[in-house]
Scaffold this motif. Structure first.
Motif, PDB file in Angstrom:
ATOM      1  N   LEU A  97       0.822  -1.289   0.126  1.00 21.39           N
ATOM      2  CA  LEU A  97      -0.115  -0.022  -0.192  1.00 21.39           C
ATOM      3  C   LEU A  97       0.781   1.504  -0.042  1.00 21.39           C
ATOM      4  CD1 LEU A  97      -2.824  -0.953   2.580  1.00 21.39           C
ATOM      5  CD2 LEU A  97      -3.039  -0.983  -0.031  1.00 21.39           C
ATOM      6  N   SER A  98       2.011   1.178   0.792  1.00 24.49           N
ATOM      7  CA  SER A  98       2.746   2.364   0.863  1.00 24.49           C
ATOM      8  C   SER A  98       3.426   2.611  -0.599  1.00 24.49           C
ATOM      9  CB  SER A  98       3.920   2.036   1.810  1.00 24.49           C
ATOM     10  OG  SER A  98       4.937   2.993   1.598  1.00 24.49           O
ATOM     11  N   SER A  99       3.723   1.541  -1.287  1.00 24.53           N
ATOM     12  CA  SER A  99       4.394   1.618  -2.595  1.00 24.53           C
ATOM     13  C   SER A  99       3.497   2.390  -3.671  1.00 24.53           C
ATOM     14  CB  SER A  99       4.735   0.360  -3.277  1.00 24.53           C
ATOM     15  OG  SER A  99       5.221   0.348  -4.455  1.00 24.53           O
ATOM     16  N   LEU A 100       1.840   1.930  -3.583  1.00 22.61           N
ATOM     17  CA  LEU A 100       0.956   2.224  -4.377  1.00 22.61           C
ATOM     18  C   LEU A 100       0.892   3.854  -4.074  1.00 22.61           C
ATOM     19  CD1 LEU A 100      -1.396  -0.686  -4.349  1.00 22.61           C
ATOM     20  CD2 LEU A 100      -0.264   0.010  -6.296  1.00 22.61           C
ATOM     21  N   LEU A 101       0.827   4.094  -2.609  1.00 21.80           N
ATOM     22  CA  LEU A 101       0.664   5.677  -2.452  1.00 21.80           C
ATOM     23  C   LEU A 101       1.657   6.599  -2.882  1.00 21.80           C
ATOM     24  CD1 LEU A 101      -1.296   7.174  -0.966  1.00 21.80           C
ATOM     25  CD2 LEU A 101      -0.118   6.886   1.115  1.00 21.80           C
ATOM     26  N   LYS A 102       2.703   6.065  -2.744  1.00 19.03           N
ATOM     27  CA  LYS A 102       4.041   6.830  -3.190  1.00 19.03           C
ATOM     28  C   LYS A 102       3.936   7.102  -4.784  1.00 19.03           C
ATOM     29  CE  LYS A 102       7.173   5.737   0.588  1.00 19.03           C
ATOM     30  NZ  LYS A 102       8.275   4.847   1.088  1.00 19.03           N
ATOM     31  N   ALA A 103       3.488   5.840  -5.651  1.00 18.52           N
ATOM     32  CA  ALA A 103       3.318   5.942  -6.938  1.00 18.52           C
ATOM     33  C   ALA A 103       2.282   7.022  -7.309  1.00 18.52           C
ATOM     34  CB  ALA A 103       3.287   4.798  -7.585  1.00 18.52           C
ATOM     35  N   LEU A 104       1.261   7.081  -6.680  1.00 17.63           N
ATOM     36  CA  LEU A 104       0.202   7.883  -6.984  1.00 17.63           C
ATOM     37  C   LEU A 104       0.617   9.331  -6.841  1.00 17.63           C
ATOM     38  CD1 LEU A 104      -2.721   8.524  -7.597  1.00 17.63           C
ATOM     39  CD2 LEU A 104      -3.206   8.213  -5.179  1.00 17.63           C
ATOM     40  N   GLU A 105       1.444   9.353  -5.806  1.00 19.25           N
ATOM     41  CA  GLU A 105       1.900  11.055  -5.369  1.00 19.25           C
ATOM     42  C   GLU A 105       2.813  11.541  -6.355  1.00 19.25           C
ATOM     43  OE1 GLU A 105       3.329  10.408  -1.584  1.00 19.25           O
ATOM     44  OE2 GLU A 105       1.485  10.562  -0.479  1.00 19.25           O
ATOM     45  N   LEU A 106       3.633  10.618  -6.756  1.00 18.23           N
ATOM     46  CA  LEU A 106       4.592  11.133  -7.990  1.00 18.23           C
ATOM     47  C   LEU A 106       4.127  11.102  -9.031  1.00 18.23           C
ATOM     48  CD1 LEU A 106       7.560   8.504  -7.025  1.00 18.23           C
ATOM     49  CD2 LEU A 106       7.773  10.930  -6.842  1.00 18.23           C
ATOM     50  N   SER A 107       3.029  10.348  -9.685  1.00 16.16           N
ATOM     51  CA  SER A 107       2.392  10.625 -10.715  1.00 16.16           C
ATOM     52  C   SER A 107       1.540  11.837 -10.719  1.00 16.16           C
ATOM     53  CB  SER A 107       1.510   9.199 -11.040  1.00 16.16           C
ATOM     54  OG  SER A 107       2.069   8.092 -11.341  1.00 16.16           O
ATOM     55  N   PHE A 108       0.808  12.040  -9.686  1.00 15.28           N
ATOM     56  CA  PHE A 108      -0.102  13.259  -9.524  1.00 15.28           C
ATOM     57  C   PHE A 108       1.028  14.390  -9.713  1.00 15.28           C
ATOM     58  CE2 PHE A 108      -2.795  16.302  -7.370  1.00 15.28           C
ATOM     59  CZ  PHE A 108      -4.027  15.981  -8.024  1.00 15.28           C
ATOM     60  N   GLU A 109       1.978  14.559  -8.887  1.00 18.47           N
ATOM     61  CA  GLU A 109       3.002  15.683  -8.949  1.00 18.47           C
ATOM     62  C   GLU A 109       3.437  16.022 -10.263  1.00 18.47           C
ATOM     63  OE1 GLU A 109       2.929  18.164  -6.847  1.00 18.47           O
ATOM     64  OE2 GLU A 109       1.413  17.136  -5.481  1.00 18.47           O
ATOM     65  N   GLY A 110       3.837  14.747 -11.050  1.00 13.20           N
ATOM     66  CA  GLY A 110       4.432  14.966 -12.244  1.00 13.20           C
ATOM     67  C   GLY A 110       3.397  15.492 -13.279  1.00 13.20           C
ATOM     68  N   LEU A 111       1.989  15.161 -13.197  1.00 10.77           N
ATOM     69  CA  LEU A 111       0.964  15.626 -14.005  1.00 10.77           C
ATOM     70  C   LEU A 111       0.814  16.944 -13.899  1.00 10.77           C
ATOM     71  CD1 LEU A 111      -1.061  12.368 -14.309  1.00 10.77           C
ATOM     72  CD2 LEU A 111       0.156  13.567 -16.368  1.00 10.77           C
ATOM     73  N   ARG A 112       1.049  17.375 -12.627  1.00  9.62           N
ATOM     74  CA  ARG A 112       0.755  18.807 -12.389  1.00  9.62           C
ATOM     75  C   ARG A 112       1.690  19.660 -12.908  1.00  9.62           C
ATOM     76  NH1 ARG A 112      -0.829  19.885  -5.910  1.00  9.62           N
ATOM     77  NH2 ARG A 112      -0.876  22.057  -6.919  1.00  9.62           N
ATOM     78  N   ARG A 113       3.069  19.283 -12.567  1.00 15.02           N
ATOM     79  CA  ARG A 113       4.127  19.923 -13.385  1.00 15.02           C
ATOM     80  C   ARG A 113       3.970  20.101 -14.729  1.00 15.02           C
ATOM     81  NH1 ARG A 113       7.021  17.313  -9.350  1.00 15.02           N
ATOM     82  NH2 ARG A 113       7.677  15.573 -10.703  1.00 15.02           N
ATOM     83  N   GLU A 114       3.350  18.964 -15.425  1.00  8.11           N
ATOM     84  CA  GLU A 114       3.274  19.146 -16.920  1.00  8.11           C
ATOM     85  C   GLU A 114       1.867  20.365 -17.197  1.00  8.11           C
ATOM     86  OE1 GLU A 114       4.899  17.924 -19.197  1.00  8.11           O
ATOM     87  OE2 GLU A 114       6.334  17.029 -17.956  1.00  8.11           O
ATOM     88  N   GLY A 115       1.271  20.712 -16.000  1.00  4.57           N
ATOM     89  CA  GLY A 115       0.236  21.663 -16.413  1.00  4.57           C
ATOM     90  C   GLY A 115      -1.195  21.378 -16.372  1.00  4.57           C
ATOM     91  N   TYR A 116      -1.424  20.025 -15.910  1.00  6.60           N
ATOM     92  CA  TYR A 116      -2.676  19.788 -15.673  1.00  6.60           C
ATOM     93  C   TYR A 116      -3.193  20.272 -14.310  1.00  6.60           C
ATOM     94  CZ  TYR A 116      -2.174  16.508 -19.710  1.00  6.60           C
ATOM     95  OH  TYR A 116      -1.916  15.850 -20.738  1.00  6.60           O
ATOM     96  N   SER A 117      -4.359  20.635 -14.229  1.00  2.04           N
ATOM     97  CA  SER A 117      -4.996  21.299 -13.010  1.00  2.04           C
ATOM     98  C   SER A 117      -5.276  20.127 -12.092  1.00  2.04           C
ATOM     99  CB  SER A 117      -6.191  22.084 -13.287  1.00  2.04           C
ATOM    100  OG  SER A 117      -7.318  21.242 -13.470  1.00  2.04           O
ATOM    101  N   GLU A 118      -5.173  20.455 -10.746  1.00  2.30           N
ATOM    102  CA  GLU A 118      -5.515  19.474  -9.739  1.00  2.30           C
ATOM    103  C   GLU A 118      -6.979  18.861  -9.808  1.00  2.30           C
ATOM    104  OE1 GLU A 118      -6.059  19.438  -4.788  1.00  2.30           O
ATOM    105  OE2 GLU A 118      -4.324  20.198  -5.526  1.00  2.30           O
ATOM    106  N   LYS A 119      -7.833  19.825  -9.970  1.00  5.53           N
ATOM    107  CA  LYS A 119      -9.104  19.445 -10.372  1.00  5.53           C
ATOM    108  C   LYS A 119      -9.549  18.442 -11.433  1.00  5.53           C
ATOM    109  CE  LYS A 119     -13.693  21.666 -11.689  1.00  5.53           C
ATOM    110  NZ  LYS A 119     -14.418  22.903 -12.204  1.00  5.53           N
ATOM    111  N   THR A 120      -8.546  18.872 -12.586  1.00  2.00           N
ATOM    112  CA  THR A 120      -8.855  17.823 -13.740  1.00  2.00           C
ATOM    113  C   THR A 120      -8.425  16.615 -13.224  1.00  2.00           C
ATOM    114  OG1 THR A 120      -8.571  19.771 -15.498  1.00  2.00           O
ATOM    115  CG2 THR A 120      -7.942  17.491 -16.219  1.00  2.00           C
TER     116      THR A 120
END
Length: 290
Positions: free
Chosen positions: A163-186
């Motif tokens: 579960l820790s591994s899945l959560l860290k992967a989610l956080e990394l993917s989410f932050e990576g996509l935000r840096r690419e310009g996708y909004s948190e809402k989207t």
């Protein structure tokens, strides 16, 4: 996870009211803060078949041991709030020694508001690289703290590494996509959208639709039971949702409004106008499935 959410809120209240006590008194931290969180995590805090205080190890006594399937699954080490366990290495190293010398795989270090779960040993890795969960309930958003702490629940702790591994992967993917310009809402709407459904915000409705379902956004999209499949039905469902979240005079007024509207032959476009006004006034996000 409502019980855990309430426990964290209660712990924060205690800390705000009695911080000086918890900064200097480890026993108060154990009794007032740590025990309440573990109870909310599903551990029977007063049952020696699940939690044992002062567990002896070769290097000293661990404050607690968590028991699963008749054996020690994790040691818990407590400190007072004056100890910055995120910056000081020794408390975590002390806990790791307890675990390593006893063959216990996991350890949990906490000062009541900061919690760290660690995998005690793994060849070729550094101690801080093996941290599975680290959460500061005073500084992190409540829902984030609830989710991370839930990994320590009796029901989930056996799967803490996965579960820790899945959560860290989610956080990394989410932050990576935000840096690419996708909004948190989207991104949140993408993650919580339902496959195969046509969900439309109330702001885009015309008023002549026949909704199959209604949703309100509350830390994720939540389905609202529809008393009838109409715009009026969506309005009634939203009023019931607001009523449950309210108290006192406001709750009574919402119930009166619900009972009044329920008996009316309400024009769909009028119902839609009321819905949009509610969405704006109550700071809600409402959508329907068509």
């Amino acid at each position: 996870m409502e019980e855990l959410r309430n426990a964290i809120i209660n712990v924060l209240r205690k800390v705000r009211a009695h911080r000086n006590l918890y900064v200097r008194n480890e026993e108060a931290v154990k009794q007032h803060l740590i025990g309440e969180i573990f109870q909310a995590l599903g551990w029977d805090w007063n049952n020696p078949e699940e939690v044992r205080p002062e567990e002896r190890t070769e290097d000293g006594r661990a404050d607690y041991s968590l028991i699963l399937d008749g054996g020690v699954f994790a040691y818990v080490e407590a400190k007072n709030m004056g100890v910055n366990i995120l910056k000081r290495d020794e408390p975590l190293r002390q806990l790791a020694r307890y675990c390593f010398n006893s063959g216990v795989r996991y350890g949990i270090l906490t000062n009541g508001t900061v919690w760290i779960a660690v995998k005690a040993f793994e060849e070729g890795s550094r101690l801080w690289d093996r941290v599975l969960v680290a959460v500061n309930v005073e500084e992190e958003p409540l829902e984030r703290a609830v989710l991370k702490l839930s990994l320590l629940s009796k029901a989930r702790i056996r799967d803490i590494e996965r579960l820790s591994s899945l959560l860290k992967a989610l956080e990394l993917s989410f932050e990576g996509l935000r840096r690419e310009g996708y909004s948190e809402k989207t991104l949140v709407e993408y993650l919580t959208s339902r496959e195969g459904s046509t969900t439309v915000p109330v702001t885009e409705l015309r008023g002549d639709e026949s909704p199959k379902a209604a949703y309100v956004y509350d830390n994720g999209w939540k389905l609202l039971p529809l008393p009838e499949k109409s715009i009026k039905g969506v309005l009634l469902a939203v009023l019931l949702y607001i009523e449950k979240k309210s108290s006192g005079y406001q709750r009574e007024e919402i119930r009166k409004a619900y009972e009044h509207i329920r008996t009316l032959k309400l024009d769909p476009k009028t119902a839609l106008e009321v819905l949009r006004k509610l969405e704006e006034e109550e700071k809600l996000r409402i959508a329907v499935e068509l």
